[in-house]
Design a protein around this motif. Structure first.
Motif, PDB file in Angstrom:
ATOM      1  N   ALA A 129       0.939  -1.288   0.043  1.00 59.94           N
ATOM      2  CA  ALA A 129       0.164   0.135   0.069  1.00 59.94           C
ATOM      3  C   ALA A 129       0.910   1.294   0.210  1.00 59.94           C
ATOM      4  O   ALA A 129       0.458   2.224  -0.652  1.00 59.94           O
ATOM      5  N   ALA A 130       1.847   1.215   0.868  1.00 61.29           N
ATOM      6  CA  ALA A 130       2.952   2.376   0.678  1.00 61.29           C
ATOM      7  C   ALA A 130       3.522   2.771  -0.442  1.00 61.29           C
ATOM      8  O   ALA A 130       3.519   3.607  -1.009  1.00 61.29           O
ATOM      9  N   CYS A 131       4.020   1.532  -1.121  1.00 60.83           N
ATOM     10  CA  CYS A 131       4.206   1.632  -2.657  1.00 60.83           C
ATOM     11  C   CYS A 131       3.516   2.390  -3.582  1.00 60.83           C
ATOM     12  O   CYS A 131       3.670   3.203  -4.215  1.00 60.83           O
ATOM     13  N   ALA A 132       2.385   1.759  -3.583  1.00 64.62           N
ATOM     14  CA  ALA A 132       1.302   2.119  -4.502  1.00 64.62           C
ATOM     15  C   ALA A 132       0.913   3.778  -4.213  1.00 64.62           C
ATOM     16  O   ALA A 132       1.037   4.629  -4.980  1.00 64.62           O
ATOM     17  N   ARG A 137       2.049   9.380  -6.133  1.00 64.93           N
ATOM     18  CA  ARG A 137       2.442  10.771  -5.588  1.00 64.93           C
ATOM     19  C   ARG A 137       3.655  10.931  -6.817  1.00 64.93           C
ATOM     20  O   ARG A 137       3.580  12.155  -7.253  1.00 64.93           O
ATOM     21  N   ALA A 138       4.199  10.062  -7.139  1.00 67.63           N
ATOM     22  CA  ALA A 138       5.147  10.544  -8.110  1.00 67.63           C
ATOM     23  C   ALA A 138       4.727  10.686  -9.570  1.00 67.63           C
ATOM     24  O   ALA A 138       5.422  11.417 -10.354  1.00 67.63           O
ATOM     25  N   ILE A 139       3.532  10.092  -9.839  1.00 67.46           N
ATOM     26  CA  ILE A 139       2.854  10.433 -11.055  1.00 67.46           C
ATOM     27  C   ILE A 139       2.523  11.881 -11.065  1.00 67.46           C
ATOM     28  O   ILE A 139       2.886  12.724 -12.089  1.00 67.46           O
ATOM     29  N   LEU A 140       1.772  12.215  -9.988  1.00 67.69           N
ATOM     30  CA  LEU A 140       1.501  13.594  -9.760  1.00 67.69           C
ATOM     31  C   LEU A 140       2.803  14.564  -9.879  1.00 67.69           C
ATOM     32  O   LEU A 140       2.536  15.776 -10.311  1.00 67.69           O
ATOM     33  N   ASP A 141       3.919  14.132  -9.545  1.00 68.93           N
ATOM     34  CA  ASP A 141       5.188  15.033  -9.439  1.00 68.93           C
ATOM     35  C   ASP A 141       5.503  15.098 -10.816  1.00 68.93           C
ATOM     36  O   ASP A 141       6.543  15.929 -11.044  1.00 68.93           O
ATOM     37  N   GLY A 142       5.148  14.296 -11.889  1.00 66.40           N
ATOM     38  CA  GLY A 142       5.591  14.366 -13.178  1.00 66.40           C
ATOM     39  C   GLY A 142       6.947  13.464 -13.138  1.00 66.40           C
ATOM     40  O   GLY A 142       7.494  13.476 -14.321  1.00 66.40           O
ATOM     41  N   VAL A 144       6.959   9.842 -12.742  1.00 64.46           N
ATOM     42  CA  VAL A 144       6.465   8.619 -13.190  1.00 64.46           C
ATOM     43  C   VAL A 144       5.277   8.694 -14.198  1.00 64.46           C
ATOM     44  O   VAL A 144       4.593   9.470 -14.017  1.00 64.46           O
ATOM     45  N   ARG A 145       5.496   7.717 -15.273  1.00 63.07           N
ATOM     46  CA  ARG A 145       4.448   7.910 -16.419  1.00 63.07           C
ATOM     47  C   ARG A 145       3.158   7.741 -15.626  1.00 63.07           C
ATOM     48  O   ARG A 145       2.760   6.649 -15.223  1.00 63.07           O
ATOM     49  N   ALA A 146       2.265   8.363 -16.475  1.00 61.11           N
ATOM     50  CA  ALA A 146       0.781   8.221 -15.899  1.00 61.11           C
ATOM     51  C   ALA A 146       0.093   6.880 -16.355  1.00 61.11           C
ATOM     52  O   ALA A 146      -0.781   6.514 -15.871  1.00 61.11           O
ATOM     53  N   ASP A 147       0.772   6.134 -17.313  1.00 59.42           N
ATOM     54  CA  ASP A 147       0.170   4.886 -17.795  1.00 59.42           C
ATOM     55  C   ASP A 147       0.604   3.762 -16.902  1.00 59.42           C
ATOM     56  O   ASP A 147       0.395   2.492 -17.322  1.00 59.42           O
ATOM     57  N   VAL A 148       1.628   3.810 -15.876  1.00 58.73           N
ATOM     58  CA  VAL A 148       2.095   3.012 -15.065  1.00 58.73           C
ATOM     59  C   VAL A 148       0.811   2.215 -14.354  1.00 58.73           C
ATOM     60  O   VAL A 148       0.059   2.935 -13.639  1.00 58.73           O
ATOM     61  N   ASP A 149       1.003   0.827 -14.471  1.00 51.19           N
ATOM     62  CA  ASP A 149      -0.096   0.158 -13.423  1.00 51.19           C
ATOM     63  C   ASP A 149       0.461   0.248 -12.247  1.00 51.19           C
ATOM     64  O   ASP A 149       1.093  -0.655 -12.015  1.00 51.19           O
ATOM     65  N   PRO A 190      13.854   2.150 -15.060  1.00 52.63           N
ATOM     66  CA  PRO A 190      13.375   2.467 -16.515  1.00 52.63           C
ATOM     67  C   PRO A 190      12.061   2.489 -16.951  1.00 52.63           C
ATOM     68  O   PRO A 190      11.450   2.821 -18.093  1.00 52.63           O
ATOM     69  N   SER A 191      11.559   1.468 -16.366  1.00 49.20           N
ATOM     70  CA  SER A 191       9.967   0.987 -16.851  1.00 49.20           C
ATOM     71  C   SER A 191       8.816   2.357 -16.226  1.00 49.20           C
ATOM     72  O   SER A 191       7.695   1.934 -16.315  1.00 49.20           O
ATOM     73  N   LEU A 192       9.579   3.345 -15.038  1.00 53.27           N
ATOM     74  CA  LEU A 192       8.753   3.697 -14.389  1.00 53.27           C
ATOM     75  C   LEU A 192       8.764   5.149 -14.537  1.00 53.27           C
ATOM     76  O   LEU A 192       7.601   5.829 -14.906  1.00 53.27           O
ATOM     77  N   VAL A 193       9.856   5.461 -14.950  1.00 54.75           N
ATOM     78  CA  VAL A 193      10.189   7.064 -15.195  1.00 54.75           C
ATOM     79  C   VAL A 193       9.775   7.468 -16.414  1.00 54.75           C
ATOM     80  O   VAL A 193      10.061   7.175 -17.485  1.00 54.75           O
ATOM     81  N   VAL A 194       9.349   9.045 -16.327  1.00 54.25           N
ATOM     82  CA  VAL A 194       8.997   9.658 -17.632  1.00 54.25           C
ATOM     83  C   VAL A 194      10.274  10.026 -18.113  1.00 54.25           C
ATOM     84  O   VAL A 194      11.196  10.275 -17.671  1.00 54.25           O
ATOM     85  N   PRO A 195      10.380   9.609 -19.622  1.00 53.62           N
ATOM     86  CA  PRO A 195      11.537   9.692 -20.480  1.00 53.62           C
ATOM     87  C   PRO A 195      12.432  11.004 -20.072  1.00 53.62           C
ATOM     88  O   PRO A 195      13.615  11.308 -19.899  1.00 53.62           O
TER      89      PRO A 195
END
Length: 219
Positions: A129-132, A137-142, A144-149, A190-195
């Motif tokens: 749950a903490a990871c999720a 939060r990281a997606i909102l920060d810009g 982590v990619r928004a399409d990450v499951d 690399p599978s998470l971060v916005v390029p």
């Protein structure tokens, strides 16, 4: 009050002694007699506080989880970016497991919980749950990619960390744990971060390992 304080102190001594024994030989190899010797207490004193080996194992697991949750609460409420907090949590938890006998024993007992009569699932559920939460939060920060499951990523990252620290424990007594966590994140990031954010974030695991991975000074 003095009697209550002594009881609390004795309970802490027992948990630390039990952690040493469980950490060394596991749940199946430990005995209450061994723990009595390690704690320097009589069987009567030990059984006054804990009615069984299982009750004592669960107390060690609870103590480890309290340490981890205390760390997690502090980091989750920080103002740092979510991805930074997620990685920092991994390195600080690694440091706990490497340096703290209660944390090591609690992790081992959690993994051996099939020997217990009650399932031990809360530590896993809490950290997934903490990871999720931090990934969202990281997606909102810009970062982590928004399409990450997010749910799938959290279910992968938490057990991946568990596996990394277990194998490090088997092979090197966790002496190389920080480097193994760096390697884990080098494959995951690399599978998470916005390029567009990769150049700024690619060195983050090594930087955190340098800060949080130092071994405690020897006496």
């Amino acid at each position: 009050m003095a009697q209550q304080a002594r009881a609390v102190e004795t309970r802490a001594v027992i948990i630390r002694a039990a952690a040493d024994v469980f950490g060394a030989v596991g749940y199946g190899g430990a005995s209450m007699a061994d723990i009595c010797v390690a704690a320097g207490l009589t069987k009567g004193a030990l059984y006054f506080h804990f009615a069984s080996k299982e009750a004592l194992a669960l107390a060690v697991i609870d103590a480890q989880h309290e340490r981890a949750i205390g760390l997690g609460d502090e980091l989750l409420h920080s103002e740092q970016p979510g991805l930074h907090v997620l990685l920092r949590m991994a390195f600080e938890l690694g440091k706990q497991v490497r340096d703290d006998p209660v944390s090591r024993a609690g992790i081992r007992l959690t993994m051996e919980s099939s020997n217990l009569s009650v399932p031990v699932v809360t530590p896993y559920e809490d950290w997934i749950a903490a990871c999720a939460l931090l990934l969202r939060r990281a997606i909102l920060d810009g970062d982590v990619r928004a399409d990450v499951d997010v749910a799938a990523a959290a279910r992968f990252i938490s057990p991946a960390f568990t596996g990394v620290q277990v194998v490090s424990g088997v092979l090197t007594g966790r002496a190389d744990l920080m480097q193994r966590i760096v390697e884990m994140w080098s494959f995951v990031l690399p599978s998470l971060v916005v390029p567009e954010r990769w150049d700024a974030l690619r060195t983050l695991p090594a930087e955190l390992a340098d800060v949080w991975g130092q071994a405690p000074p020897t006496a």
